[in-house]
Design a protein around this motif. Structure first.
Motif, PDB file in Angstrom:
ATOM      1  N   HIS A 229     -65.889  12.880  22.714  1.00 46.11           N
ATOM      2  CA  HIS A 229     -66.579  12.700  23.990  1.00 46.11           C
ATOM      3  C   HIS A 229     -67.940  12.061  23.756  1.00 46.11           C
ATOM      4  CE1 HIS A 229     -68.626  14.336  27.737  1.00 46.11           C
ATOM      5  NE2 HIS A 229     -67.658  13.581  28.190  1.00 46.11           N
ATOM      6  N   PHE A 230     -68.018  10.764  24.062  1.00 41.17           N
ATOM      7  CA  PHE A 230     -69.277  10.028  23.926  1.00 41.17           C
ATOM      8  C   PHE A 230     -70.142  10.312  25.151  1.00 41.17           C
ATOM      9  CE2 PHE A 230     -68.539   7.005  20.394  1.00 41.17           C
ATOM     10  CZ  PHE A 230     -67.195   7.241  20.161  1.00 41.17           C
TER      11      PHE A 230
ATOM     12  N   GLU B  11     -59.605   9.356  34.671  1.00 40.02           N
ATOM     13  CA  GLU B  11     -59.392  10.774  34.364  1.00 40.02           C
ATOM     14  C   GLU B  11     -58.107  11.255  35.033  1.00 40.02           C
ATOM     15  OE1 GLU B  11     -60.636  12.014  32.031  1.00 40.02           O
ATOM     16  OE2 GLU B  11     -61.779  13.834  32.319  1.00 40.02           O
TER      17      GLU B  11
ATOM     18  N   GLY C 112     -65.717   2.786  28.091  1.00 35.41           N
ATOM     19  CA  GLY C 112     -65.007   1.996  27.092  1.00 35.41           C
ATOM     20  C   GLY C 112     -65.840   0.820  26.591  1.00 35.41           C
TER      21      GLY C 112
ATOM     22  N   ILE D  78     -50.121   5.846  28.535  1.00 32.77           N
ATOM     23  CA  ILE D  78     -50.775   4.956  27.554  1.00 32.77           C
ATOM     24  C   ILE D  78     -50.508   5.432  26.123  1.00 32.77           C
ATOM     25  CG2 ILE D  78     -53.053   4.322  26.647  1.00 32.77           C
ATOM     26  CD1 ILE D  78     -53.941   4.215  29.622  1.00 32.77           C
TER      27      ILE D  78
ATOM     28  N   ASN E 197     -62.017  -6.990  34.341  1.00 36.40           N
ATOM     29  CA  ASN E 197     -62.867  -5.970  33.705  1.00 36.40           C
ATOM     30  C   ASN E 197     -63.150  -6.323  32.246  1.00 36.40           C
ATOM     31  OD1 ASN E 197     -62.715  -4.669  36.099  1.00 36.40           O
ATOM     32  ND2 ASN E 197     -61.767  -2.794  35.335  1.00 36.40           N
TER      33      ASN E 197
ATOM     34  N   GLY F  81     -59.260   0.814  27.864  1.00 32.73           N
ATOM     35  CA  GLY F  81     -60.068   0.957  29.083  1.00 32.73           C
ATOM     36  C   GLY F  81     -61.469   0.430  28.819  1.00 32.73           C
ATOM     37  N   CYS F  82     -61.873  -0.548  29.626  1.00 31.67           N
ATOM     38  CA  CYS F  82     -63.203  -1.136  29.374  1.00 31.67           C
ATOM     39  C   CYS F  82     -64.098  -0.959  30.589  1.00 31.67           C
ATOM     40  CB  CYS F  82     -63.086  -2.594  28.961  1.00 31.67           C
ATOM     41  SG  CYS F  82     -62.537  -3.622  30.308  1.00 31.67           S
ATOM     42  N   GLY F  83     -64.116   0.258  31.135  1.00 33.49           N
ATOM     43  CA  GLY F  83     -65.042   0.565  32.232  1.00 33.49           C
ATOM     44  C   GLY F  83     -66.388   0.972  31.664  1.00 33.49           C
TER      45      GLY F  83
ATOM     46  N   LEU G   2     -55.801  -3.119  31.526  1.00 31.33           N
ATOM     47  CA  LEU G   2     -54.835  -3.793  32.392  1.00 31.33           C
ATOM     48  C   LEU G   2     -55.496  -4.909  33.187  1.00 31.33           C
ATOM     49  CD1 LEU G   2     -52.943  -0.844  34.138  1.00 31.33           C
ATOM     50  CD2 LEU G   2     -52.021  -2.450  32.458  1.00 31.33           C
ATOM     51  N   ASN G   3     -56.788  -4.745  33.421  1.00 32.27           N
ATOM     52  CA  ASN G   3     -57.519  -5.620  34.334  1.00 32.27           C
ATOM     53  C   ASN G   3     -58.301  -6.697  33.556  1.00 32.27           C
ATOM     54  OD1 ASN G   3     -59.569  -6.632  36.032  1.00 32.27           O
ATOM     55  ND2 ASN G   3     -59.362  -4.841  37.373  1.00 32.27           N
TER      56      ASN G   3
ATOM     57  N   LYS H 108     -52.944   8.825  31.193  1.00 33.88           N
ATOM     58  CA  LYS H 108     -53.266   8.938  29.765  1.00 33.88           C
ATOM     59  C   LYS H 108     -51.981   9.136  28.948  1.00 33.88           C
ATOM     60  CE  LYS H 108     -57.978  10.723  30.640  1.00 33.88           C
ATOM     61  NZ  LYS H 108     -59.011   9.829  30.183  1.00 33.88           N
TER      62      LYS H 108
ATOM     63  N   ASN I   6     -61.567  10.187  25.222  1.00 37.04           N
ATOM     64  CA  ASN I   6     -62.969  10.380  25.615  1.00 37.04           C
ATOM     65  C   ASN I   6     -63.047  11.223  26.891  1.00 37.04           C
ATOM     66  OD1 ASN I   6     -65.840   9.663  25.479  1.00 37.04           O
ATOM     67  ND2 ASN I   6     -65.453   8.423  27.285  1.00 37.04           N
TER      68      ASN I   6
HETATM   69  N1  LIG Z   1     -68.608   8.090  33.441  1.00 40.67           N
HETATM   70  C1  LIG Z   1     -69.088   9.037  32.651  1.00 40.67           C
HETATM   71  O1  LIG Z   1     -70.229   9.498  32.793  1.00 40.67           O
HETATM   72  C2  LIG Z   1     -68.256   9.580  31.497  1.00 40.67           C
HETATM   73  C3  LIG Z   1     -68.909  10.155  30.403  1.00 40.67           C
HETATM   74  C4  LIG Z   1     -68.150  10.614  29.313  1.00 40.67           C
HETATM   75  C5  LIG Z   1     -66.762  10.511  29.383  1.00 40.67           C
HETATM   76  N2  LIG Z   1     -66.140   9.955  30.478  1.00 40.67           N
HETATM   77  C6  LIG Z   1     -64.669   9.841  30.458  1.00 40.67           C
HETATM   78  O2  LIG Z   1     -64.336   8.510  30.024  1.00 40.67           O
HETATM   79  C7  LIG Z   1     -63.103   8.074  30.654  1.00 40.67           C
HETATM   80  C8  LIG Z   1     -63.359   6.757  31.364  1.00 40.67           C
HETATM   81  O3  LIG Z   1     -64.363   6.935  32.333  1.00 40.67           O
HETATM   82  P1  LIG Z   1     -65.184   5.681  32.921  1.00 40.67           P
HETATM   83  O4  LIG Z   1     -66.258   6.268  33.757  1.00 40.67           O
HETATM   84  O5  LIG Z   1     -65.491   4.712  31.833  1.00 40.67           O
HETATM   85  O6  LIG Z   1     -64.032   5.023  33.867  1.00 40.67           O
HETATM   86  P2  LIG Z   1     -64.082   3.613  34.642  1.00 40.67           P
HETATM   87  O7  LIG Z   1     -63.425   3.855  35.947  1.00 40.67           O
HETATM   88  O8  LIG Z   1     -65.444   3.012  34.606  1.00 40.67           O
HETATM   89  O9  LIG Z   1     -63.137   2.654  33.737  1.00 40.67           O
HETATM   90  C9  LIG Z   1     -61.764   2.896  33.556  1.00 40.67           C
HETATM   91  C10 LIG Z   1     -61.121   1.615  33.004  1.00 40.67           C
HETATM   92  O10 LIG Z   1     -59.768   1.936  32.640  1.00 40.67           O
HETATM   93  C11 LIG Z   1     -58.923   0.857  33.036  1.00 40.67           C
HETATM   94  N3  LIG Z   1     -57.560   1.366  33.212  1.00 40.67           N
HETATM   95  C12 LIG Z   1     -57.099   2.198  34.160  1.00 40.67           C
HETATM   96  N4  LIG Z   1     -55.792   2.451  33.963  1.00 40.67           N
HETATM   97  C13 LIG Z   1     -55.427   1.771  32.844  1.00 40.67           C
HETATM   98  C14 LIG Z   1     -54.226   1.643  32.116  1.00 40.67           C
HETATM   99  N5  LIG Z   1     -53.115   2.270  32.499  1.00 40.67           N
HETATM  100  N6  LIG Z   1     -54.226   0.873  31.009  1.00 40.67           N
HETATM  101  C15 LIG Z   1     -55.345   0.230  30.614  1.00 40.67           C
HETATM  102  N7  LIG Z   1     -56.527   0.330  31.260  1.00 40.67           N
HETATM  103  C16 LIG Z   1     -56.567   1.087  32.364  1.00 40.67           C
HETATM  104  C17 LIG Z   1     -59.547   0.342  34.317  1.00 40.67           C
HETATM  105  O11 LIG Z   1     -59.144  -1.002  34.588  1.00 40.67           O
HETATM  106  C18 LIG Z   1     -61.051   0.461  34.005  1.00 40.67           C
HETATM  107  O12 LIG Z   1     -61.547  -0.726  33.406  1.00 40.67           O
HETATM  108  C19 LIG Z   1     -62.650   9.224  31.564  1.00 40.67           C
HETATM  109  O13 LIG Z   1     -61.712   9.999  30.860  1.00 40.67           O
HETATM  110  C20 LIG Z   1     -63.947  10.021  31.795  1.00 40.67           C
HETATM  111  O14 LIG Z   1     -63.702  11.393  32.015  1.00 40.67           O
HETATM  112  C21 LIG Z   1     -66.854   9.460  31.521  1.00 40.67           C
END
Ligand SMILES: NC(=O)c1ccc[n+]([C@@H]2O[C@H](COP(=O)([O-])OP(=O)(O)OC[C@H]3O[C@@H](n4cnc5c(N)ncnc54)[C@H](O)[C@@H]3O)[C@@H](O)[C@H]2O)c1
Length: 291
Positions: free
Chosen positions: A141-142, A93, A16, A101, A39, A11-13, A35-36, A98, A118
């Motif tokens: 948890h980062f 989430e 990631g 994967i 992204n 996951g590279c959101g 997957l994307n 999860k 995470n």
């Molecule tokens: N945003 C925050 O402040 C924060 C802080 C700490 C932890 N988290 C946790 O980190 C995790 C990710 O959050 P985020 O905000 O980075 O999410 P995000 O929506 O920014 O990114 C999620 C990424 O996962 C990819 N993805 C989705 N399904 C997939 C799959 N089946 N296989 C491969 N890639 C897939 C998407 O294409 C997307 O690039 C969550 O578990 C969240 O609870 C978030």
């Protein structure tokens, strides 16, 4: 104690991408799977831009950014994570996503590979239960933005082995992070008090007590925080705040953890925060330009 050489990030959101920068910067070969493809391309651009800025600010030596980017490999094929010693998952989430994967990863990775999630709100024990290797599973948890924040909240699941936790702790230190130990509980340490506190601030705005910019300025000036609460909430995202509230309120029943109505209205209006260009503040090219 740390035997990790190759790190996988799934996951590279928002999270990631930051975690992948941390891993590559610490000298690990880093494989990022999503997957994307779009992204992944964006993650590569964001990482390169962040590292270039680090050189300009004197935090990295000239040319070090290119060396780090050479460690940064992106893929849409999960089997390319086969040689990873440690895999950190940072996708949506959603427990089912999860589990799917981790089942796939369990098939392709070696026995010694440790899996980490995470997740901010889902139980580590529950995610580990569907991973096929609950003994080699840990919560990491980062904090946002991961490439700038040192803290990692480390939580063992009920079946995490002592050896796994020790290896994960050493790995976290090798990443240049500062690990702290916390129970597998929604909110871990920071969100346990940040979520209710943020909700208080959101309710203040709904009641018209003050404008977002003034609240942020007051908190930064008087309390010395680097970011105001509404600047931070815009980075976290309203959708994530809703999930955090639901998870924390569901377990603690603490009234201050209940999701404020304004969060749901903002989600309905598409004002998710930085990611949609508008939250409590407006963003142009990812910079605040007005409330
Ligand atoms: N945003 C925050 O402040 C924060 C802080 C700490 C932890 N988290 C946790 O980190 C995790 C990710 O959050 P985020 O905000 O980075 O999410 P995000 O929506 O920014 O990114 C999620 C990424 O996962 C990819 N993805 C989705 N399904 C997939 C799959 N089946 N296989 C491969 N890639 C897939 C998407 O294409 C997307 O690039 C969550 O578990 C969240 O609870 C978030």
């Amino acid at each position: 104690m740390n035997h990790t050489q190759t790190v996988g990030v799934v996951g590279c959101g928002t999270m990631g991408t930051g975690i992948a920068i941390v891993a590559a910067r610490a000298g690990f070969k880093t494989r990022i799977y999503d997957l994307n493809a779009g992204n992944l391309e964006l993650a590569r651009k964001q990482a390169a831009a962040f590292l270039k800025k680090s050189v300009e600010r004197g935090k990295l030596a000239e040319g070090e950014d290119a060396q780090i980017m050479a460690q940064f490999m992106t893929t849409t094929d999960i089997s390319e994570l086969a040689d990873c010693d440690f895999v950190i998952e940072a996708v949506f989430e959603d427990l089912k996503v999860k589990h799917t994967i981790f089942k796939q990863l369990n098939d392709v990775c070696a026995d010694h590979t440790i899996f980490a999630s995470n997740t901010s709100t889902i139980s580590i024990t529950e995610i580990a239960g569907g991973s096929g290797r609950a003994d080699r599973f840990v919560g990491m948890h980062f904090c946002l933005p991961a490439q700038m924040m040192k803290l990692v909240e480390m939580s063992p699941g009920m079946n995490t082995s002592e050896e796994t936790f020790a290896r994960a702790w050493a790995f976290s230190e090798a990443l240049g992070q500062r690990p702290v130990c916390t129970r597998d509980t929604p909110g871990f340490i920071l969100n346990y008090f940040l979520v209710p506190w943020h909700n208080d601030v959101i309710n203040m705005i709904d009641q018209g007590v003050a404008e977002p910019a003034d609240i942020d300025l007051a908190v930064k000036t008087a309390l010395g925080y680097p970011l105001g609460p509404l600047e931070l909430l815009d980075m976290v995202g309203m959708d994530t705040q809703l999930l955090l509230c639901e998870a924390l309120h569901g377990v603690t029943n603490e009234p201050r953890a209940a999701c404020p109505p304004l969060v749901k209205r903002m989600i309905g209006a598409g004002r998710l925060g930085r990611k949609s260009g508008r939250g409590f503040h407006r963003y142009d090219n990812n910079k605040i330009f007005g409330a």
